[in-house]
Design a protein around this motif. Sequence first.
Motif, PDB file in Angstrom:
ATOM      1  N   SER A  22       0.849  -1.191   0.000  1.00 44.47           N
ATOM      2  CA  SER A  22       0.000   0.000   0.000  1.00 44.47           C
ATOM      3  C   SER A  22       0.879   1.233   0.000  1.00 44.47           C
ATOM      4  O   SER A  22       2.017   1.211   0.488  1.00 44.47           O
ATOM      5  N   THR A  23       0.338   2.305  -0.537  1.00 45.12           N
ATOM      6  CA  THR A  23       1.081   3.561  -0.602  1.00 45.12           C
ATOM      7  C   THR A  23       0.110   4.719  -0.470  1.00 45.12           C
ATOM      8  O   THR A  23      -1.058   4.613  -0.873  1.00 45.12           O
ATOM      9  N   GLU A  24       0.579   5.807   0.095  1.00 45.72           N
ATOM     10  CA  GLU A  24      -0.281   6.979   0.288  1.00 45.72           C
ATOM     11  C   GLU A  24      -0.541   7.671  -1.042  1.00 45.72           C
ATOM     12  O   GLU A  24       0.352   7.795  -1.890  1.00 45.72           O
ATOM     13  N   VAL A  25      -1.783   8.117  -1.238  1.00 51.57           N
ATOM     14  CA  VAL A  25      -2.162   8.868  -2.437  1.00 51.57           C
ATOM     15  C   VAL A  25      -2.802  10.177  -1.994  1.00 51.57           C
ATOM     16  O   VAL A  25      -3.288  10.311  -0.870  1.00 51.57           O
TER      17      VAL A  25
ATOM     18  N   LEU B 255       4.235   0.657  -6.803  1.00 49.37           N
ATOM     19  CA  LEU B 255       4.340  -0.561  -6.003  1.00 49.37           C
ATOM     20  C   LEU B 255       4.872  -1.733  -6.817  1.00 49.37           C
ATOM     21  O   LEU B 255       5.606  -2.589  -6.290  1.00 49.37           O
ATOM     22  N   LYS B 256       4.540  -1.798  -8.102  1.00 48.85           N
ATOM     23  CA  LYS B 256       5.061  -2.873  -8.941  1.00 48.85           C
ATOM     24  C   LYS B 256       6.563  -2.718  -9.136  1.00 48.85           C
ATOM     25  O   LYS B 256       7.310  -3.703  -9.126  1.00 48.85           O
TER      26      LYS B 256
ATOM     27  N   TYR C 201      -4.257   0.296  -1.870  1.00 45.27           N
ATOM     28  CA  TYR C 201      -3.844  -1.097  -1.685  1.00 45.27           C
ATOM     29  C   TYR C 201      -3.857  -1.793  -3.038  1.00 45.27           C
ATOM     30  O   TYR C 201      -4.838  -1.693  -3.785  1.00 45.27           O
ATOM     31  N   VAL C 202      -2.794  -2.514  -3.344  1.00 48.94           N
ATOM     32  CA  VAL C 202      -2.659  -3.155  -4.653  1.00 48.94           C
ATOM     33  C   VAL C 202      -2.440  -4.648  -4.463  1.00 48.94           C
ATOM     34  O   VAL C 202      -1.622  -5.071  -3.628  1.00 48.94           O
ATOM     35  N   PHE C 203      -3.166  -5.453  -5.260  1.00 51.16           N
ATOM     36  CA  PHE C 203      -3.120  -6.903  -5.135  1.00 51.16           C
ATOM     37  C   PHE C 203      -2.938  -7.556  -6.505  1.00 51.16           C
ATOM     38  O   PHE C 203      -3.271  -6.973  -7.542  1.00 51.16           O
TER      39      PHE C 203
END
Length: 273
Positions: free
Chosen positions: A34-37, A53-54, A126-128
């Motif tokens: 996850s990262t802040e946006v 994130l990738k 959040y990235v999945f």
Amino acid sequence: MNRAFSRKKDKTWMHTPEALSKHYIPYNAKFLGSTEVEQPKGTEVVRDAVRKLKFARHIKKSEGQKTPKVELQISIYGVKILDPKTKEVQHNCQLHRISFCADDKTDKRIFTFICKDSESNKHLCYVFDSEKCAEEITLTIGQAFDLAYRKFLESGGKDVETRKQIAGLQKRAGSVTPKSPSTDIFDMVPFSPISPQSSTPTRNGTQPPPVPSRSTEIKRDLFGAEPFDPFSCGAGDFPPDIQSKLDEMQEGFKMGLTLEGTVFCLDPLDSRC
């Protein structure tokens, strides 16, 4: 017209309401992080977060680190991210805090959502990576949000409004001088266990047992907190923690959830981390 829930294309929901309200729908996925946006919504916002994130995940992969696997449990109470083995909850994202959810139409594995953090109030993306289930998970989150919003309106919202009305009536009723003796709306004298009791003998001539004295100590629940009584509050005078929670939920549902199917993979990086 303000809609609490929006999506680009009308799709049929995949699960029964009971499955999401009484249970949860589990999914397995890889968690890229996850990262802040800066914004709660927007395709460009999540595209930049996915790319970031990738890229970070590829660096970790080159260092020999594997992408952690997680279990997602989706229900009307939120999206839980757990360790699939220990079932330890790593993140608990409440639905009224989720504002944007999208899956990648060019890569069926990638999906993401934006959630407002409960402690910092920052928006986190959040990235999945889920094998061929990205769109299904996105729609499941959308359906859960839709059901939770309806539940809030049909039960919670009406209950809150009713409590406010009752509190208002109770407050106004307290300013009216009661009759002597006071009666209820059915013209009946209400029973009061703390009022003096006459020592009327029973049929066999014996005196009734004395009424036990009531303790003046404030009752508390098993968690040590005073139970909330709407009848003891004036109009709108809810405890600050309850009122702030209701305001937060109302604000979150009012903002709504946007579902989108978009293209994230605009760079040559392989998404299979």
